[in-house]
Design a protein around this motif. Structure first.
Motif, PDB file in Angstrom:
ATOM      1  N   THR A 566      33.314 -64.545   9.492  1.00  0.00           N
ATOM      2  CA  THR A 566      32.559 -63.718   8.542  1.00  0.00           C
ATOM      3  C   THR A 566      31.730 -62.677   9.273  1.00  0.00           C
ATOM      4  O   THR A 566      31.703 -61.498   8.895  1.00  0.00           O
ATOM      5  N   TYR A 567      31.037 -63.102  10.327  1.00  0.00           N
ATOM      6  CA  TYR A 567      30.175 -62.165  11.058  1.00  0.00           C
ATOM      7  C   TYR A 567      30.992 -61.021  11.642  1.00  0.00           C
ATOM      8  O   TYR A 567      30.622 -59.852  11.510  1.00  0.00           O
ATOM      9  N   HIS A 568      32.119 -61.344  12.292  1.00  0.00           N
ATOM     10  CA  HIS A 568      32.908 -60.273  12.891  1.00  0.00           C
ATOM     11  C   HIS A 568      33.507 -59.358  11.819  1.00  0.00           C
ATOM     12  O   HIS A 568      33.609 -58.146  12.031  1.00  0.00           O
ATOM     13  N   ALA A 569      33.897 -59.920  10.680  1.00  0.00           N
ATOM     14  CA  ALA A 569      34.427 -59.092   9.593  1.00  0.00           C
ATOM     15  C   ALA A 569      33.363 -58.131   9.077  1.00  0.00           C
ATOM     16  O   ALA A 569      33.662 -56.971   8.754  1.00  0.00           O
ATOM     17  N   LEU A 570      32.110 -58.580   9.000  1.00  0.00           N
ATOM     18  CA  LEU A 570      31.027 -57.740   8.488  1.00  0.00           C
ATOM     19  C   LEU A 570      30.704 -56.582   9.422  1.00  0.00           C
ATOM     20  O   LEU A 570      30.423 -55.465   8.969  1.00  0.00           O
ATOM     21  N   ILE A 571      30.747 -56.829  10.733  1.00  0.00           N
ATOM     22  CA  ILE A 571      30.354 -55.768  11.669  1.00  0.00           C
ATOM     23  C   ILE A 571      31.519 -54.868  12.060  1.00  0.00           C
ATOM     24  O   ILE A 571      31.339 -53.882  12.777  1.00  0.00           O
ATOM     25  N   SER A 572      32.734 -55.189  11.580  1.00  0.00           N
ATOM     26  CA  SER A 572      33.927 -54.412  11.944  1.00  0.00           C
ATOM     27  C   SER A 572      34.243 -53.370  10.891  1.00  0.00           C
ATOM     28  O   SER A 572      33.974 -53.550   9.699  1.00  0.00           O
ATOM     29  N   ASP A 573      34.856 -52.258  11.343  1.00  0.00           N
ATOM     30  CA  ASP A 573      35.322 -51.235  10.412  1.00  0.00           C
ATOM     31  C   ASP A 573      36.488 -51.775   9.601  1.00  0.00           C
ATOM     32  O   ASP A 573      37.320 -52.535  10.109  1.00  0.00           O
ATOM     33  N   ARG A 574      36.549 -51.368   8.361  1.00  0.00           N
ATOM     34  CA  ARG A 574      37.669 -51.692   7.491  1.00  0.00           C
ATOM     35  C   ARG A 574      38.170 -50.389   6.867  1.00  0.00           C
ATOM     36  O   ARG A 574      37.437 -49.395   6.839  1.00  0.00           O
ATOM     37  N   PRO A 575      39.405 -50.353   6.370  1.00  0.00           N
ATOM     38  CA  PRO A 575      39.917 -49.106   5.784  1.00  0.00           C
ATOM     39  C   PRO A 575      39.027 -48.571   4.670  1.00  0.00           C
ATOM     40  O   PRO A 575      38.943 -47.367   4.461  1.00  0.00           O
ATOM     41  N   TYR A 576      38.346 -49.459   3.949  1.00  0.00           N
ATOM     42  CA  TYR A 576      37.571 -49.045   2.777  1.00  0.00           C
ATOM     43  C   TYR A 576      36.064 -48.966   3.040  1.00  0.00           C
ATOM     44  O   TYR A 576      35.302 -48.641   2.146  1.00  0.00           O
ATOM     45  N   ARG A 577      35.613 -49.276   4.291  1.00  0.00           N
ATOM     46  CA  ARG A 577      34.187 -49.150   4.614  1.00  0.00           C
ATOM     47  C   ARG A 577      33.989 -49.197   6.127  1.00  0.00           C
ATOM     48  O   ARG A 577      34.830 -49.688   6.873  1.00  0.00           O
ATOM     49  N   LYS A 578      32.839 -48.686   6.569  1.00  0.00           N
ATOM     50  CA  LYS A 578      32.450 -48.769   7.962  1.00  0.00           C
ATOM     51  C   LYS A 578      31.815 -50.134   8.231  1.00  0.00           C
ATOM     52  O   LYS A 578      31.281 -50.780   7.331  1.00  0.00           O
ATOM     53  N   GLY A 579      31.846 -50.550   9.506  1.00  0.00           N
ATOM     54  CA  GLY A 579      31.232 -51.811   9.875  1.00  0.00           C
ATOM     55  C   GLY A 579      29.722 -51.785   9.655  1.00  0.00           C
ATOM     56  O   GLY A 579      29.069 -50.738   9.793  1.00  0.00           O
ATOM     57  N   LEU A 580      29.153 -52.940   9.299  1.00  0.00           N
ATOM     58  CA  LEU A 580      27.721 -53.036   9.047  1.00  0.00           C
ATOM     59  C   LEU A 580      26.964 -53.284  10.352  1.00  0.00           C
ATOM     60  O   LEU A 580      27.526 -53.783  11.328  1.00  0.00           O
ATOM     61  N   GLY A 581      25.686 -52.948  10.355  1.00  0.00           N
ATOM     62  CA  GLY A 581      24.852 -53.222  11.502  1.00  0.00           C
ATOM     63  C   GLY A 581      24.493 -54.697  11.584  1.00  0.00           C
ATOM     64  O   GLY A 581      24.713 -55.471  10.647  1.00  0.00           O
ATOM     65  N   PHE A 582      23.889 -55.084  12.732  1.00  0.00           N
ATOM     66  CA  PHE A 582      23.538 -56.482  12.975  1.00  0.00           C
ATOM     67  C   PHE A 582      22.611 -57.031  11.882  1.00  0.00           C
ATOM     68  O   PHE A 582      22.850 -58.108  11.322  1.00  0.00           O
ATOM     69  N   GLU A 583      21.565 -56.286  11.564  1.00  0.00           N
ATOM     70  CA  GLU A 583      20.574 -56.780  10.606  1.00  0.00           C
ATOM     71  C   GLU A 583      21.177 -56.955   9.209  1.00  0.00           C
ATOM     72  O   GLU A 583      20.914 -57.949   8.528  1.00  0.00           O
ATOM     73  N   LYS A 584      21.980 -55.986   8.778  1.00  0.00           N
ATOM     74  CA  LYS A 584      22.586 -56.074   7.453  1.00  0.00           C
ATOM     75  C   LYS A 584      23.566 -57.243   7.397  1.00  0.00           C
ATOM     76  O   LYS A 584      23.620 -57.976   6.394  1.00  0.00           O
ATOM     77  N   ALA A 585      24.334 -57.438   8.456  1.00  0.00           N
ATOM     78  CA  ALA A 585      25.284 -58.545   8.491  1.00  0.00           C
ATOM     79  C   ALA A 585      24.555 -59.882   8.405  1.00  0.00           C
ATOM     80  O   ALA A 585      24.962 -60.793   7.661  1.00  0.00           O
TER      81      ALA A 585
END
Length: 616
Positions: A566-585
């Motif tokens: 989950t953590y790596h998915a949140l901080i990684s870029d996806r086709p439909y969004r940019k990766g999130l920062g550490f705090e947001k994740a």
């Protein structure tokens, strides 16, 4: 009955039978007959028998059971509405003694119903009724979607056509009125229900044919570019090569590859890559002839079939296309550049597969030569020596790309090797697992390195929990293979640049089961990794998949992998969004702690995550 009456009756029956047997209804189809419909302005003695008074029903007994059987036979083997209509017409004329049949189809743009009528002897008539003429019984039938019966057919205003009573029946299929069927018959009221049944069969057949045409069109059309897809391109090329061989003419193929498309997709997103491909497709469509065919041959490759075109003419078109594309600037990309290869029948190859391979080979050589004066090097298969180093290298690239097309599916072969491999050591196991994880990540540039990162995160979390070293190593290996089931998920789902539809999501949710049961279960040494692979998408509250396990029903090692994943998915870029920062994740993970993920594991992971960010 007197002898005189008997003789008159026999003469009429003979005349009627002659009329039927002389019916020249063609088997070439309904629409072609309509295209040559005669506009009769003078009487014609050939139709003298037809213009007798209609007393056929007096002498003909209708066998309705036979009619139904004939209707069933009429449907057999019919591939288009023209053939089916001809069969229905013959049925209605010969079995029901109808005087004529007609079909009127709605034309939405012109707001009219175009009517094509066929009489007993195969003569055709055309007329048109506008929907604004609401006094016309045809318009009345269409608007009300109800059968209209008239005592005569004078409203058709067709010269030299008898005017028997008519039934005007709406052609309704799946709640949609497609037009009307008109049947001329003085005894129409007696057979109105049967005529309605026949009209309904025709409407359904017509609707199905339209859907089939649309499906076939989509089956051979690339949705992104509206060009032919790979299958459609191959079919057209096969047909054109047959023509070229038969007519002893030349045929050329242009193969174009968009340069740096992988980098564009990776750095700017698939949407930007799609924009580039669509631009190339539009330029190609604008500059080819009507008898040329362009197709999306591969992910970023567009090919063009040029009938009756020699290699020099093909080069001229290729040069113009590359120049036109170099003048097109796309934000963040700049001018569009392509590599171009050409091949010609019969100069370069006579076999379809060899023709395409030689064009691809020339394209790869073009790619390796780069640009001269800002323009792509346009290479023909006739320009190079097959045995020089550059040509052999490009040929190897073609063969590598076609590995699966030639009958070997790389992913399946890798899984089979993985399943049958006898694990000799831990190091051996790690090598195989790394290879398989790399194959998974390679399917989608957005998840490249995901398996390795999740493995490292999981290992760090397991160590933070002071788990025994053998268990840490097992978790490290299971996390590395947690997404192995994605090897069985179509790339169209994995690489979709937007969020998945419900149907696509159901496909994606199969990957934990595929990974555990189709891959790991096949090798005895890997079976103890199955819980991590199968249950890493389960949630503490039971809302996960595939088994809706709750709380501690979910194995600890699977809960660890779930947090890392989950953590790596949140901080990684996806086709439909940019990766999130550490705090947001971390904020998102905290909000789901205790419901989606193990609360204690989330707390522990957030403690070690800052250190992981500097080392991973």
């Amino acid at each position: 009955m007197t002898n005189k009456e008997t003789i008159i009756r026999q003469e009429k029956e003979i005349l009627y039978n002659k009329t039927l047997t002389s019916n020249p209804i063609s088997g070439t189809g309904y629409m072609p007959r309509m295209n040559v419909s005669p506009a009769r302005t003078t009487s014609n003695r050939l139709y003298g028998g037809y213009n007798l008074n209609n007393n056929d029903r007096v002498f003909a007994t209708i066998d309705y059971k036979e009619v139904i059987t004939s209707l069933k036979d009429a449907l057999k083997g019919k591939e288009n509405t023209a053939d089916f209509y001809n069969s229905l017409h013959s049925l209605l004329i010969n079995k029901m003694c109808a005087q004529f049949t007609a079909v009127g189809l709605i034309q939405e743009k012109s707001k009219c119903i175009n009517i094509k009528l066929t009489d007993k002897v195969g003569g055709t008539y055309s007329t048109r009724v506008f929907l604004s003429d609401d006094t016309n019984p045809i318009v009345e039938c269409f608007n009300k979607q109800e059968t209209v019966i008239k005592k005569d057919s004078k409203f058709l205003k067709l010269s030299y056509l008898q005017t028997p009573a008519v039934a005007i029946i709406p052609l309704i299929s799946v709640g949609q009125c497609l037009g009307v069927m008109i049947i001329g018959d003085n005894k129409v009221e007696e057979s109105a229900d049967l005529y309605t049944l026949i009209a309904n069969h025709y409407a359904l057949f017509m609707h199905n044919s339209e859907l089939m045409e649309q499906a076939n069109a989509h089956a051979n059309t690339d949705m992104l570019t509206s060009l032919s897809n790979h299958r459609g391109f191959q079919e057209v090329l096969s047909t054109e090569l047959e023509k070229a061989e038969k007519n002893n003419t030349s045929l050329s193929v242009i193969m174009m590859d968009v340069n740096n498309i992988s980098k564009i997709n990776r750095e700017l997103g698939h949407a930007k890559g799609d924009e580039v491909i669509k631009l190339v497709a539009e330029k190609v469509k604008q500059n080819i002839r009507t008898n040329d065919t362009a197709g999306r041959y591969g992910g970023d490759e567009i090919a063009i079939i040029l009938p009756n075109t020699d290699i020099n003419e093909a080069k001229y078109l290729a040069e113009y296309l590359t120049y036109s594309l170099s003048c097109c600037f796309i934000d963040d990309v700049g001018p569009v550049k392509v590599s171009v290869g050409l091949s010609n029948y019969p100069q370069c190859a006579k076999d379809q597969e060899k023709l395409l391979i030689s064009a691809e080979q020339a394209m790869y050589i073009s790619q390796s030569k780069g640009y001269k004066d800002g323009m792509s090097a346009i290479i023909s298969a006739s320009d190079f020596n097959f045995w020089d180093d550059m040509a052999l290298h490009s040929f190897a690239e073609v063969l590598t790309k076609r590995h699966s097309q030639l009958g070997v599916n790389f992913e399946e072969e890798l899984v089979n090797k993985f399943a049958s491999e006898e694990i000799s050591s831990q190091h051996h196991l790690e090598e195989l697992a790394t290879s398989l994880a790399g194959a998974i990540d390679a399917k989608d540039p957005y998840t490249k390195g995901h398996s390795t990162s999740v493995s490292k995160y999981s290992e760090a979390l397991a160590r933070a929990l002071n788990m025994p070293e053998p268990e840490v190593q097992r978790i490290k290996m299971g996390a590395l293979l947690h997404d192995v089931g994605k090897i069985g998920i179509p790339e169209s789902v994995l690489k979709k640049p937007t969020q998945l539809s419900d149907e696509e999501w159901e496909i994606m949710k199969q990957h934990p089961t595929i990974g555990a049961e189709k891959v790991l279960m096949q090798n005895e040494a890997l079976k103890d990794l199955m819980p991590m692979v199968k249950y890493h998408h389960e949630h503490i509250d039971g809302s996960g998949y595939p088994c809706q396990l709750k709380g501690e029903e979910i194995p600890l090692e699977a809960r660890i992998v779930a947090v890392a994943d989950t953590y790596h998915a949140l901080i990684s870029d996806r086709p439909y969004r940019k990766g999130l920062g550490f705090e947001k994740a971390c904020e998102i993970m905290q909000s789901g702690a205790g419901t989606l993920w193990d609360a204690e594991l989330v707390r522990k992971f957030i403690q070690i995550a800052p250190a992981l960010a500097t080392t991973i």
